[in-house]
Design an enzyme around this catalytic site. Structure first.
Site, short mmCIF file in Angstrom:
data_model
loop_
_atom_site.label_atom_id
_atom_site.label_comp_id
_atom_site.label_asym_id
_atom_site.label_seq_id
_atom_site.Cartn_x
_atom_site.Cartn_y
_atom_site.Cartn_z
N ASP A 101 -5.79 2.33 -3.49
CA ASP A 101 -7.04 2.18 -2.75
C ASP A 101 -7.27 3.35 -1.80
OD1 ASP A 101 -5.15 1.59 -0.79
OD2 ASP A 101 -6.07 -0.30 -0.17
N SER A 105 0.82 -1.21 0.00
CA SER A 105 0.00 0.00 0.00
C SER A 105 0.85 1.27 0.00
CB SER A 105 -0.95 -0.04 1.20
OG SER A 105 -1.92 0.98 1.11
N ASP A 159 -2.38 6.44 -3.48
CA ASP A 159 -1.24 5.77 -2.85
C ASP A 159 -0.76 4.65 -3.77
OD1 ASP A 159 -3.29 3.93 -2.44
OD2 ASP A 159 -2.55 3.29 -0.49
N ASP A 203 -1.03 1.45 -4.09
CA ASP A 203 -1.92 0.44 -4.69
C ASP A 203 -3.27 1.02 -5.07
OD1 ASP A 203 -2.83 0.68 -2.07
OD2 ASP A 203 -3.39 -1.42 -1.91
#
Length: 448
Positions: A246, A103, A242, A244
C-alpha cells in the site's frame, strides 16, 4: 469511547506477544464478526487476505475460528496486497474485510486491519465499539449457523485485472524497462505480472518470500536494493513497494528516490490540468514537506493537512469530496480507483505519465524543491512516556522559538511502534540539524 488495542492502522504488535496472539486474534475475529453480523440475513461473508509473514498462518486460522464462531462465512484470499482486500470486500459483497499485515515492519511483527462493507478502513468509533465487545461475553452463533471457510483461488487474479483498468485506455508500457521491488511481500506475484502484461520489460527483486525476509533490506523502507538494480540493469525507472503494497517509492534511472510528496505533486498537477482534481486540493498529513505546499499554492491549489495515518487522509477526502491524497511515506490514495493506498496503482499512474509525455522519470519525479527536513526516531520502553517529561517539553518549546518564522517542528508518538518521531523543517540546514539533535537528546534521556 477510547481505544487501547487499535492504533492508527489496526491492531499491531510482535507475533506471539499480546495483542498478536492466536487467542486474541480469535476473540478479535469473534468480536468483529458479531459487530458486522446483520440480523435477518441468512448469510454473512468476510474476506481475509495476508502478506507473507510466517505468523500469518497462525493469525489467519485464529481469525477464521473467531469469525465462523459468530456465523460469518470466511473467504481466504491468501497473500494479496492490502488494497486488494479493500477492492474484493466491495466486489464480493462481503460484510467485512480483514488484512493480516504489519505493512513495512519486520517479520517479527504483525497486524490486523479491518475494512467495512464499503471497502474503506473502519472509523475510530467502529474500532472502539469492537474493542469494547472484547471486554464482555461475545454472543456466538447457534450450532446450525456456524460459518464455513473456503479458499478463493482467483482473488489475486481479480485484483490484477482491476489494477490494469486503472491505466488510461490505449496506454501501453512497451519500451519501458522497469525494476519492481516487492519487498518479499504481498505483491510478489501480482506486481511483476501486471507490469509484464501491460508491456513493460520487468526486472523483479524482492520476490522470494520465505516467511521471515519481508521488508528485509528491500522494499520502500530500504530503497537501496531497487536503486542498485535500476543502475545495474540500465532501467528507466524503479518502483519500490512495502510489505503489503500500500506504499510506493519511485526511483529514476540514476537510482534517486522520489517519495510520496513528489508523486502526489505530479499527480495533483496533472489531474488539475485535466480537470480531474476534485475540490482543487490535495489531502496529506502534517508530515508532508513545506515545499509541496508551496508547489500547490503556486498553481492555485490547496494542501489540506491531517493527522498522520492514511485512514485520516481518507476520512478527510470523503468528508470534503476530494479524490487525491496520501502520505510522504508513500501511501497514495486515489478514491477514483481504490479505497486505500495502493502502491501498484500509484506506480502505474507514474508510468502512464512517462509513456504519455515521453519524459524521463528524472524529470517527472522532481516536481518541487524540498525544504530541508529531518526525521529522527527514538525508541522507548514499555511504560515510558518521554514526551510527558517536563524537561522534554521545555526543550521542545525552546527549539520551537528558535525556528519560528523559518520552519516548523513536529513531535509525535508512532501509532504502530514504540517510537517518538522527531521531525523538523527549516530553511537553515545547520540550524535544522542542531534543533533536531537537541530534541532527540532530551527525548533519549527521558526514555532511559
Amino acid at each position: 469511547m477510547t481505544r487501547k488495542l487499535f492504533g492508527t492502522d489496526g491492531v499491531r504488535g510482535r507475533a506471539n506477544s499480546f495483542p498478536m496472539t492466536a487467542e486474541m486474534a480469535l476473540r478479535l475475529g469473534a468480536a468483529a464478526g458479531r459487530y458486522f453480523r446483520r440480523e435477518g440475513r441468512a448469510a454473512h461473508r468476510v474476506v481475509i487476505g495476508k502478506d507473507t509473514r510466517l505468523s500469518g498462518y497462525m493469525l489467519e486460522n485464529a481469525l477464521t475460528a473467531g469469525l465462523t464462531s459468530t456465523g460469518m462465512n470466511v473467504l481466504l484470499l491468501g497473500p494479496v496486497p492490502t488494497p486488494a482486500v479493500g477492492f474484493l470486500t466491495r466486489s464480493m459483497r462481503a460484510d467485512l474485510g480483514v488484512m493480516i499485515s504489519a505493512s513495512h515492519n519486520p517479520h517479527q511483527d504483525n497486524g490486523i486491519k479491518f475494512f467495512g462493507p464499503d471497502g474503506f478502513k473502519l472509523s475510530d468509533e467502529a474500532e472502539a465499539e469492537i474493542e469494547a465487545m472484547l471486554a464482555g461475553e461475545i454472543a456466538l452463533a447457534a450450532p446450525e449457523t456456524i460459518g464455513r471457510a473456503k479458499r478463493i483461488e482467483d482473488g489475486r487474479g481479480r485484483y490484477q485485472e482491476f489494477v490494469k483498468t486503472t491505466l488510461p485506455a490505449g496506454v501501453r508500457l512497451d519500451g519501458l524497462k522497469v525494476v519492481i521491488d516487492c519487498a518479499n511481500g504481498a505483491a510478489y506475484r501480482a506486481a511483476p505480472e501486471v507490469l509484464w502484461e501491460l508491456g513493460a520489460e520487468v526486472i523483479a527483486v524482492g520476490v522470494a518470500p520465505n516467511g521471515k525476509n519481508i521488508n528485509e533490506n528491500c522494499g520502500s523502507t530500504h530503497v537501496q536494493t531497487a536503486a542498485e538494480a535500476v543502475v545495474a540493469h540500465g532501467a528507466d525507472v524503479g518502483i519500490s513497494l512495502d510489505g503489503d503494497a500500500d506504499r510506493v517509492m519511485i526511483l529514476d534511472a540514476r537510482g534517486r528516490v522520489a517519495d510520496g510528496d513528489q508523486i502526489m505533486a505530479l499527480m495533483a498537477t496533472r489531474w488539475a490540468e485535466d480537470g480531474r482534481l476534485r475540490g482543487g486540493a490535495l489531502v496529506a498529513t502534517v508530515m508532508s514537506n513545506l515545499g509541496l505546499e508551496r508547489h500547490l499554492e503556486g498553481r492555485g491549489l490547496r494542501l489540506e493537512r491531517t493527522a498522520v495515518g492514511d485512514r485520516y487522509v481518507v476520512e478527510r477526502m470523503r468528508e470534503g469530496g476530494f479524490n487525491l491524497g496520501g502520505e510522504q511515506s508513500g501511501h497514495i490514495v486515489m478514491t477514483d480507483y481504490a479505497t486505500t493506498g495502493d502502491g501498484l496503482v500509484a506506480g502505474l499512474q507514474f508510468l502512464a505519465e512517462m509513456a504519455r509525455t515521453g519524459e524521463a522519470a528524472e524529470v517527472l519525479a522532481r516536481q518541487f524543491v524540498e525544504v530541508p527536513q529531518m526525521l529522527r526516531n527514538v525508541r522507548y520502553s514499555a511504560g515510558k512516556a518521554p514526551l510527558e517529561a517536563a524537561a522534554v517539553q521545555s526543550v521542545i518549546a525552546e527549539q520551537e522559538r528558535r525556528v519560528q518564522g523559518k520552519g516548523r517542528i513536529l513531535i509525535r508518538k508512532s501509532g504502530t511502534e514504540p517510537l517518538v518521531r522527531v521531525m523538523a523543517e527549516c530553511e537553515d540546514a545547520a540550524l535544522l540539524e542542531e534543533v533536531v539533535g537537541t530534541i532527540v537528546a532530551a527525548v533519549e534521556r527521558a526514555a532511559g
